[in-house]
Design a protein around this motif. Sequence first.
Motif, short mmCIF file in Angstrom:
data_model
loop_
_atom_site.label_atom_id
_atom_site.label_comp_id
_atom_site.label_asym_id
_atom_site.label_seq_id
_atom_site.Cartn_x
_atom_site.Cartn_y
_atom_site.Cartn_z
N PHE A 64 -7.10 -25.66 -28.86
CA PHE A 64 -7.81 -26.67 -28.25
C PHE A 64 -7.47 -28.10 -28.70
CE2 PHE A 64 -11.57 -29.47 -28.37
CZ PHE A 64 -12.06 -29.62 -27.15
N MET A 65 -6.91 -28.32 -30.03
CA MET A 65 -6.44 -29.43 -30.61
C MET A 65 -5.03 -29.93 -29.77
SD MET A 65 -6.83 -29.72 -34.63
CE MET A 65 -5.55 -31.04 -34.70
N LEU A 66 -4.21 -28.83 -29.69
CA LEU A 66 -3.00 -29.05 -28.67
C LEU A 66 -3.26 -29.48 -27.33
CD1 LEU A 66 0.15 -28.68 -28.60
CD2 LEU A 66 -0.26 -26.35 -27.98
N TYR A 67 -4.31 -28.96 -26.70
CA TYR A 67 -4.76 -29.41 -25.46
C TYR A 67 -5.12 -30.93 -25.28
CZ TYR A 67 -8.06 -30.20 -21.39
OH TYR A 67 -8.67 -30.46 -20.12
N LEU A 68 -5.81 -31.50 -26.19
CA LEU A 68 -6.19 -32.74 -26.48
C LEU A 68 -5.04 -33.59 -26.86
CD1 LEU A 68 -9.64 -32.57 -28.35
CD2 LEU A 68 -9.24 -32.58 -25.94
N ALA A 69 -4.08 -33.17 -27.52
CA ALA A 69 -3.01 -34.03 -28.10
C ALA A 69 -1.57 -33.95 -27.54
CB ALA A 69 -2.97 -33.63 -29.78
N ILE A 70 -1.48 -32.95 -26.63
CA ILE A 70 -0.13 -32.80 -25.98
C ILE A 70 0.62 -33.96 -25.49
CG2 ILE A 70 -0.89 -31.43 -24.25
CD1 ILE A 70 1.79 -29.67 -24.54
N ALA A 71 -0.42 -34.64 -24.62
CA ALA A 71 0.06 -35.70 -23.68
C ALA A 71 0.49 -36.85 -24.63
CB ALA A 71 -1.10 -36.10 -22.86
N ALA A 72 -0.17 -37.26 -25.88
CA ALA A 72 0.12 -38.03 -26.74
C ALA A 72 1.52 -37.66 -27.58
CB ALA A 72 -1.03 -38.48 -27.76
N MET A 73 1.48 -36.42 -27.88
CA MET A 73 2.83 -35.88 -28.51
C MET A 73 3.94 -36.20 -27.86
SD MET A 73 1.50 -32.22 -30.20
CE MET A 73 2.96 -32.23 -30.71
N VAL A 74 3.90 -35.59 -26.63
CA VAL A 74 5.09 -35.84 -25.67
C VAL A 74 5.44 -37.30 -25.38
CG1 VAL A 74 6.04 -35.25 -23.43
CG2 VAL A 74 4.88 -33.63 -24.69
N ARG A 75 4.31 -38.04 -25.31
CA ARG A 75 4.65 -39.49 -25.03
C ARG A 75 5.41 -40.29 -26.14
NH1 ARG A 75 5.46 -42.91 -20.72
NH2 ARG A 75 5.83 -44.85 -21.49
N GLN A 76 4.63 -39.89 -27.34
CA GLN A 76 5.27 -40.51 -28.60
C GLN A 76 6.70 -39.98 -28.95
OE1 GLN A 76 2.77 -40.49 -31.99
NE2 GLN A 76 1.06 -40.76 -30.97
N PHE A 77 7.01 -38.82 -28.53
CA PHE A 77 8.47 -38.21 -28.69
C PHE A 77 9.35 -38.99 -27.52
CE2 PHE A 77 11.35 -35.25 -26.97
CZ PHE A 77 12.04 -34.98 -27.76
N ALA A 78 8.96 -39.20 -26.42
CA ALA A 78 9.69 -39.67 -25.49
C ALA A 78 10.16 -41.21 -25.91
CB ALA A 78 9.17 -39.76 -24.04
N ASP A 79 9.04 -41.97 -26.23
CA ASP A 79 9.12 -43.32 -26.61
C ASP A 79 9.97 -43.57 -28.16
OD1 ASP A 79 7.54 -44.11 -24.93
OD2 ASP A 79 5.69 -44.24 -26.01
N GLY A 80 10.25 -42.46 -28.88
CA GLY A 80 11.02 -42.63 -30.11
C GLY A 80 12.61 -42.30 -30.07
N PHE A 81 12.72 -41.91 -28.74
CA PHE A 81 14.11 -41.62 -28.61
C PHE A 81 15.06 -42.74 -28.70
CE2 PHE A 81 17.93 -40.88 -25.42
CZ PHE A 81 18.59 -39.82 -26.22
N ALA A 82 14.75 -43.80 -27.46
CA ALA A 82 15.60 -44.93 -27.34
C ALA A 82 15.66 -45.60 -28.80
CB ALA A 82 14.88 -45.96 -26.37
#
Length: 250
Positions: free
Chosen positions: A226-244
């Motif tokens: 349930f925590m992953l369901y709530l947080a996966i969108a923010a996790m993936v977005r922060q991961f993508a923003d940190g690449f550059a």
Amino acid sequence: MITDPQGTVLALFLAFCRIGGCFMTLPGFSSGRVPTNIRLFLALGLSLAVLPMLWDTLYPRVSTSPATMIGLIGSEMLIGIMYGMIARVYVLGLQFTGSILTMAIGFTAPGGHDVLEDSQDTAMTSLITFSGLMMLFMLDFHHVVFRALVESYSVTPVGSVLEPQKLLITLTDTLRASTNIMLRLASPFLIYGLLFNVAIGLINKLAPQIPVYFISTPYLITGGIFMLYLAIAAMVRQFADGFAPVFNSF
């Protein structure tokens, strides 16, 4: 009209060495699910596209001895592999995050085939890794890498001597920055797993006759999912923003 076919082919091959070396290790393109022919034609097509921009840099270097040419081929491939490895290490960090997450929430199911690589991994880790890589492609991370490759000819010209210490420092700095980001992404699940297991341990001390482990595991997994369901969108977005920032800092 091409006045020097041999020089043109050699200049194209030099460009292909650096770009093809990057494709060998670049996340997504180097996946075992992508056929080798597709990777080869993509690297060749990109080399043809950038050759006019790099003509004044590459063509003067092809009129050298065969021994020097072999050295140029090796150094160009090493530079390309290095640029691809920086991106690959960052993406592998998300796999590290997935492994920490699954252990923290108790979702230690038997591993299956990984979506991206020919290895064993849990379904949740594969989901997180694939989602992060798909987000990177949606944000055109490969354009950032290809632009850096073209600009690398001014930073590391053809025929320049590579310093192993500098390459090692670059890799270690990438590992450090990637680890900091991935631990930050996994930290809510680590705290959740720690607090849950401490609470269950206290309950077990109060009622040792009850098999608390078998009773608590479904609640641990359910709460973690349930925590992953709530947080996966923010996790993936922060991961993508940190690449550059991580990639461009080197």
